[in-house]
Design a protein around this motif. Structure first.
Motif, PDB file in Angstrom:
ATOM      1  N   ILE A 141      56.325  30.959  88.738  1.00  0.00           N
ATOM      2  CA  ILE A 141      57.267  31.015  87.611  1.00  0.00           C
ATOM      3  C   ILE A 141      58.309  32.112  87.785  1.00  0.00           C
ATOM      4  O   ILE A 141      58.015  33.206  88.276  1.00  0.00           O
ATOM      5  N   HIS A 142      59.528  31.782  87.354  1.00  0.00           N
ATOM      6  CA  HIS A 142      60.571  32.802  87.169  1.00  0.00           C
ATOM      7  C   HIS A 142      61.100  32.629  85.754  1.00  0.00           C
ATOM      8  O   HIS A 142      61.574  31.553  85.386  1.00  0.00           O
ATOM      9  N   ALA A 143      60.995  33.702  84.968  1.00  0.00           N
ATOM     10  CA  ALA A 143      61.427  33.661  83.566  1.00  0.00           C
ATOM     11  C   ALA A 143      62.733  34.420  83.412  1.00  0.00           C
ATOM     12  O   ALA A 143      62.791  35.621  83.697  1.00  0.00           O
TER      13      ALA A 143
ATOM     14  N   ALA B  88      56.739  36.791  79.166  1.00  0.00           N
ATOM     15  CA  ALA B  88      57.532  36.905  80.380  1.00  0.00           C
ATOM     16  C   ALA B  88      59.018  36.871  80.055  1.00  0.00           C
ATOM     17  O   ALA B  88      59.510  35.929  79.427  1.00  0.00           O
ATOM     18  N   LYS B  89      59.725  37.890  80.505  1.00  0.00           N
ATOM     19  CA  LYS B  89      61.171  37.963  80.310  1.00  0.00           C
ATOM     20  C   LYS B  89      61.784  38.662  81.514  1.00  0.00           C
ATOM     21  O   LYS B  89      61.474  39.816  81.805  1.00  0.00           O
ATOM     22  N   ASP B  90      62.610  37.933  82.243  1.00  0.00           N
ATOM     23  CA  ASP B  90      63.292  38.456  83.428  1.00  0.00           C
ATOM     24  C   ASP B  90      62.313  38.977  84.469  1.00  0.00           C
ATOM     25  O   ASP B  90      62.490  40.048  85.051  1.00  0.00           O
ATOM     26  N   ILE B  91      61.258  38.211  84.717  1.00  0.00           N
ATOM     27  CA  ILE B  91      60.266  38.562  85.734  1.00  0.00           C
ATOM     28  C   ILE B  91      59.767  37.300  86.432  1.00  0.00           C
ATOM     29  O   ILE B  91      59.984  36.175  85.965  1.00  0.00           O
ATOM     30  N   GLY B  92      59.079  37.509  87.543  1.00  0.00           N
ATOM     31  CA  GLY B  92      58.372  36.434  88.208  1.00  0.00           C
ATOM     32  C   GLY B  92      56.890  36.538  87.923  1.00  0.00           C
ATOM     33  O   GLY B  92      56.359  37.645  87.738  1.00  0.00           O
TER      34      GLY B  92
END
Length: 329
Positions: A199-201, A230-234
Motif C-alpha cells: 500500500i501507498h497512502a 495511514a497518511k502519506d506513507i507506505g
C-alpha cells in the motif's frame, strides 16, 4: 549482444466506479499476480478517467517488461541468455538494477534478485513428496548472488547457466509507489493504492483524517487483529501463512533465506512495516521475516521513518513508535 525487443503489451481489464457515499472513485483490476485496487478523489469524471487509464497502462507496461511469467518479457530474455550472451537494456532497467544494489545492501543481502533458482527448487505450489536434499540445495545456492551479475552501460549478463532474475521481491511494491506518483502527476492529492496489501497512502479520504489499513490475523486469515491510520506513507505486510506447503507435519513457507538456501522457519508469522514508501516498507518486512526478531527489529529501527510490528507464535513485538500509527477500535 542480444537486443531488447519490445513484447506486445498485456491487456488488463479494469473497472472504475464512483462511490457517492464515500466521495471516492474505486478502480479495480487484476495484475502482478494479485488483486489491485485504487481509491481516490478527483475534481471531475474526466480527471478520474484520465488517471485510471494512465495507471492501468503503467502497470500493464511494467508487467509486460519485467514479469518472469511472460516468456517474452525482458527478464525472461535475460534469464534465457544466462551463461551466454549479453542482453541489451535501457536506462530504466539500469535504474531498477541500481535500486537492487541499494536494497541488497540495506537488507544485508537477504533481498537478492537472483533467487529464482531457489524459488523454483522450493516452489510452494508443487507437490513435495521428497524435500530437496543437501546436494541440490548447495548446487542451487551456487547460482545465487547479486554480486555475480555482470553489468556494463546498456547491457547485463548472467555468467552462469541456470542463473535467473526475479524482481518479485520488490516489483509489486515499486509499482505501487509509481502508480501513486502517477496520481500526483494527474493532480490527485488523496489516493490509496493497494496491490495485494502492498500500500501507498496519499493524503486522506473525504471526512476522515487518514486512510484505515486493516491488519490481517495470520493465525486466522480473513480476520483482523488491528488497523493502522495511514497518511502519506507506505505499508506492507510479509508472512508465510498464506503461501506454503506442508511435509511430514512441518510447514515450509514461500519466504527463503539465501544464506541457507531454505525456507525461513523462525516463529515469525507476519511482519508489518510502515515507511516513507511502499518499496521500503515491503523490502523491510520481508527482510525482517528472514533475519528474525532481534536483527529484524534493529534493521527497521535503524531505517529513517520506518516502524514495524512482528506477529509471532509467542506474541507481538514492535518498534518503539509503531503503536502511534494504530487505530483504537
Amino acid at each position: 549482444m542480444v537486443l531488447e525487443e519490445k513484447p506486445a503489451p498485456m491487456k488488463i481489464r479494469a473497472n472504475v466506479a464512483f462511490d457517492s457515499q464515500r466521495g471516492l472513485y474505486d478502480l479495480t483490476f487484476k495484475a502482478l499476480g494479485t488483486d489491485c485496487r485504487i481509491q481516490y478523489t478527483a475534481t471531475s469524471n474526466d480527471q478520474a478517467a484520465r488517471f485510471a487509464k494512465e495507471a492501468v497502462k503503467w502497470v500493464a507496461d511494467f508487467e509486460t517488461k519485467y514479469s518472469r511469467f511472460r516468456s517474452d518479457s525482458l527478464i525472461s530474455v535475460i534469464n534465457r541468455n544466462a551463461g551466454g550472451a549479453w542482453t541489451e537494456i535501457d536506462a530504466e532497467v539500469e535504474s531498477i538494477f541500481a535500486i537492487c544494489d541499494d536494497l541488497h545492501f540495506m537488507t544485508q543481502g537477504v533481498l537478492d534478485p537472483t533467487m529464482l533458482p531457489l524459488i523454483r527448487l522450493w516452489d510452494y505450489r508443487d507437490n513435495h513428496d521428497i524435500l530437496p536434499d543437501e546436494k541440490s540445495v548447495s548446487e542451487t545456492r551456487g547460482l545465487i548472488g547479486w554480486s555475480k551479475v555482470e553489468r556494463k552501460l546498456g547491457a547485463v549478463r548472467l555468467p552462469l547457466k541456470g542463473m535467473a532474475l526475479d524482481l518479485g521481491g520488490f516489483g509489486k511494491e515499486y509499482a505501487v509507489d509509481k502508480v501513486a506518483a502517477v496520481a500526483v502527476g494527474n493532480g490527485i492529492d488523496d489516493c490509496l493504492v493497494d496491490f495485494g496489501r502492498d500500500i501507498h497512502a496519499l493524503g486522506q479520504p473525504p471526512r476522515y483524517p487518514a486512510w484505515h489499513v486493516a491488519l490481517e490475523n495470520p493465525e486466522n486469515p480473513g480476520s483482523v487483529w488491528g488497523s493502522l491510520a495511514a497518511k502519506d506513507i507506505g505499508v506492507a505486510t510479509s508472512g508465510d501463512y498464506r503461501r506454503f506447503f506442508e511435509h511430514s507435519g512441518q510447514r515450509f513457507g514461500h519466504i527463503l533465506d539465501p544464506r541457507s538456501g531454505r525456507p525461513v522457519y523462525n516463529g515469525i508469522l507476519s511482519v508489518t512495516v510502515t515507511a516513507n514508501s511502499c518499496l521500503e516498507a515491503g523490502v523491510l518486512s520481508t527482510a525482517v521475516c528472514v533475519l528474525g526478531e532481534e536483527e529484524g527489529l534493529k534493521l527497521v529501527e535503524g531505517t529513517f521513518g520506518a516502524e514495524g510490528c512482528i506477529v509471532m507464535n509467542s506474541g507481538i513485538q514492535q518498534t518503539s513508535k509503531f503503536h502511534e500509527r494504530m487505530v483504537e477500535n
